[in-house]
Design a protein around this motif. Sequence first.
Motif, PDB file in Angstrom:
ATOM      1  N   ALA A 186       1.169  -0.939  -0.263  1.00  0.00           N
ATOM      2  CA  ALA A 186      -0.233  -0.117  -0.005  1.00  0.00           C
ATOM      3  C   ALA A 186       0.658   1.146   0.204  1.00  0.00           C
ATOM      4  O   ALA A 186       0.238   2.738   0.425  1.00  0.00           O
ATOM      5  N   HIS A 187       2.216   1.431  -0.165  1.00  0.00           N
ATOM      6  CA  HIS A 187       3.051   2.146  -0.902  1.00  0.00           C
ATOM      7  C   HIS A 187       2.208   3.527  -1.267  1.00  0.00           C
ATOM      8  O   HIS A 187       2.070   3.033  -2.421  1.00  0.00           O
ATOM      9  N   VAL A 196       0.421   5.695   4.873  1.00  0.00           N
ATOM     10  CA  VAL A 196       0.676   4.508   5.216  1.00  0.00           C
ATOM     11  C   VAL A 196       1.796   4.355   5.718  1.00  0.00           C
ATOM     12  O   VAL A 196       2.888   4.532   4.769  1.00  0.00           O
ATOM     13  N   GLY A 197       2.045   3.638   6.962  1.00  0.00           N
ATOM     14  CA  GLY A 197       3.391   3.298   7.467  1.00  0.00           C
ATOM     15  C   GLY A 197       3.632   4.580   8.479  1.00  0.00           C
ATOM     16  O   GLY A 197       4.920   4.510   9.341  1.00  0.00           O
ATOM     17  N   SER A 198       2.964   5.864   8.453  1.00  0.00           N
ATOM     18  CA  SER A 198       3.284   6.647   9.258  1.00  0.00           C
ATOM     19  C   SER A 198       2.312   5.851  10.663  1.00  0.00           C
ATOM     20  O   SER A 198       2.561   7.708  11.781  1.00  0.00           O
ATOM     21  N   TRP A 199       1.303   5.593  11.115  1.00  0.00           N
ATOM     22  CA  TRP A 199       0.631   5.693  11.728  1.00  0.00           C
ATOM     23  C   TRP A 199       0.790   4.565  12.774  1.00  0.00           C
ATOM     24  O   TRP A 199       0.610   5.108  14.375  1.00  0.00           O
ATOM     25  N   GLY A 200       1.261   3.253  12.568  1.00  0.00           N
ATOM     26  CA  GLY A 200       1.874   2.413  13.787  1.00  0.00           C
ATOM     27  C   GLY A 200       3.081   2.847  14.452  1.00  0.00           C
ATOM     28  O   GLY A 200       4.185   3.840  13.799  1.00  0.00           O
ATOM     29  N   GLY A 203       6.270   1.142  10.695  1.00  0.00           N
ATOM     30  CA  GLY A 203       5.643   0.698   9.430  1.00  0.00           C
ATOM     31  C   GLY A 203       6.128  -0.079   8.740  1.00  0.00           C
ATOM     32  O   GLY A 203       7.434  -0.125   9.273  1.00  0.00           O
ATOM     33  N   SER A 204       6.073  -0.919   8.149  1.00  0.00           N
ATOM     34  CA  SER A 204       6.904  -2.500   6.826  1.00  0.00           C
ATOM     35  C   SER A 204       6.414  -2.270   5.628  1.00  0.00           C
ATOM     36  O   SER A 204       5.022  -2.348   5.215  1.00  0.00           O
ATOM     37  N   PHE A 205       7.584  -1.843   4.563  1.00  0.00           N
ATOM     38  CA  PHE A 205       7.080  -2.232   3.486  1.00  0.00           C
ATOM     39  C   PHE A 205       8.080  -3.128   2.467  1.00  0.00           C
ATOM     40  O   PHE A 205       9.374  -3.517   3.111  1.00  0.00           O
ATOM     41  N   VAL A 213       7.781   0.401  -4.444  1.00  0.00           N
ATOM     42  CA  VAL A 213       9.526   0.208  -4.317  1.00  0.00           C
ATOM     43  C   VAL A 213      10.395  -0.642  -4.575  1.00  0.00           C
ATOM     44  O   VAL A 213      10.858  -1.527  -2.776  1.00  0.00           O
ATOM     45  N   THR A 214      10.242  -0.969  -5.473  1.00  0.00           N
ATOM     46  CA  THR A 214      11.089  -2.502  -5.786  1.00  0.00           C
ATOM     47  C   THR A 214      12.663  -2.428  -5.959  1.00  0.00           C
ATOM     48  O   THR A 214      13.235  -1.260  -5.623  1.00  0.00           O
ATOM     49  N   ALA A 215      13.139  -3.418  -4.537  1.00  0.00           N
ATOM     50  CA  ALA A 215      14.535  -3.178  -4.892  1.00  0.00           C
ATOM     51  C   ALA A 215      15.555  -5.032  -5.460  1.00  0.00           C
ATOM     52  O   ALA A 215      16.177  -4.996  -5.077  1.00  0.00           O
ATOM     53  N   GLY A 216      14.314  -5.237  -5.994  1.00  0.00           N
ATOM     54  CA  GLY A 216      14.470  -6.938  -6.397  1.00  0.00           C
ATOM     55  C   GLY A 216      14.166  -7.517  -5.098  1.00  0.00           C
ATOM     56  O   GLY A 216      13.077  -8.687  -5.223  1.00  0.00           O
TER      57      GLY A 216
END
Length: 412
Positions: A186-187, A196-200, A203-205, A213-216
């Motif tokens: 959901a990035h 999202v990721g700034s509420w908890g 936040g885990s991506f 945000v692909t890093a491979g």
Amino acid sequence: MERSLKSMMPPKEIAGARNLAINGGVPYLDSIPWEDPGVCTEAADDVAAVVRSGRTCYWGGGPKAKELERRFAAGLGRKHAFFHSSGSSALVTAVFAVGADENQSVVIGSSGFVAAINAVYHNRARPIFLKTDVRTLQCTAEGYIPSATQQPAALLVTHFLGNVVDVPAIQAAVNATRVIEDAGQAHGAFLAGKPVGSWGDIGSFAGSHKKLVTAGQGGLNVCDSDLLNDRMRMVGHHGKAGRTVGEVPGYNFRGGEMEAVLAMHALGRLEDRTKDRLRTAAAIQDVLDEAGFVSARASSEAPDARPAWFDVALILPPEWASYRDWLIQALNAENIPVSTYPSLIEMPWVKPWMTSQGWWGDREEQILAHERSLWGRVIVIGTQMSPEDGRRCAEGIVAVLTGARIGEEVFA
Ligand SMILES: *Cc1c(COP(=O)(O)O)cnc(C)c1O
């Protein structure tokens, strides 16, 4: 459109039709549509420069990883980010960091990707499942009854399919010590104006294949607390707080330099890519809506909320429930790439494990039944294709489901 649910044939008749590709007919699409795996090919020279430097990974994280962490945290307005080797490893360190161990419980949405429940298992904490809302396919606190004796160590929710969970509403009911958001799909999504990721607390991506945000291969956790940041880094770095002694049994979960370069390039394209996906999602949803089919809805219509659809989820009419797996195979044979997710509570190892721990009861059995009947009717189609391809795929799905694909002569 005239092709409404009313003219739909029974699934049994459709499944037998000889002109479906699965039964030897010509596929609906000539070839499988191209789906963007997310790797930024323009990053190739920068990745090559890392290789030429002779060092692609560093003890404790290299300069590219550190630069990515700074930019990623800043983009979400958080103090810390830690670049991991995968999104799954990021969830393991997140659950560890909040102190959810064998004496603790984690309230977890049953709607999510399997890595979330795997992370709870590997930390030996007790999962307490939340049900899935039938309209949004996101977890909900409906029916949740707090324990009289123990405060949960964590609430772990997944913003699933790119849709958004109402984190504060669920936390209000659960009152966990810490909140972890799995924002792996959901990035780019927002809730009440905040990403999202700034509420908890964490936040885990995820940065793997098809993620925004692909890093491979890679994953990132963000947080504001120095303590949580230190604990994540310790467990992801062989359990070492200092240079030599392992304080806890840890892992090597550090992200590499080549992957950090790929992730930084992808980060620069986040907003454009989110908008592309929203266009494709809208194209798919429009076709399904017009034909009278139900797909998962955005959790909020408010102007300061936005999903970042990763998949569009079609919730099949009840009569299709026992044909869902057949339908996925049939559509794949038509070159339409659809798949599905089981809910987390239905992973086949979960019930035996929880039973052996004395954690399985009537409540779990009821949630399992609810989740099975809901997720058993879900098929998903990814938004990583062009809007035109999305529309063609959705039209193909509708044509199969309504019987229009089959042609009346077959049954005349
Ligand atoms: C992909 C994904 C993960 C795990 O990421 P990997 O990098 O594949 O390990 C976690 N959560 C969600 C929601 C995901 O979609």
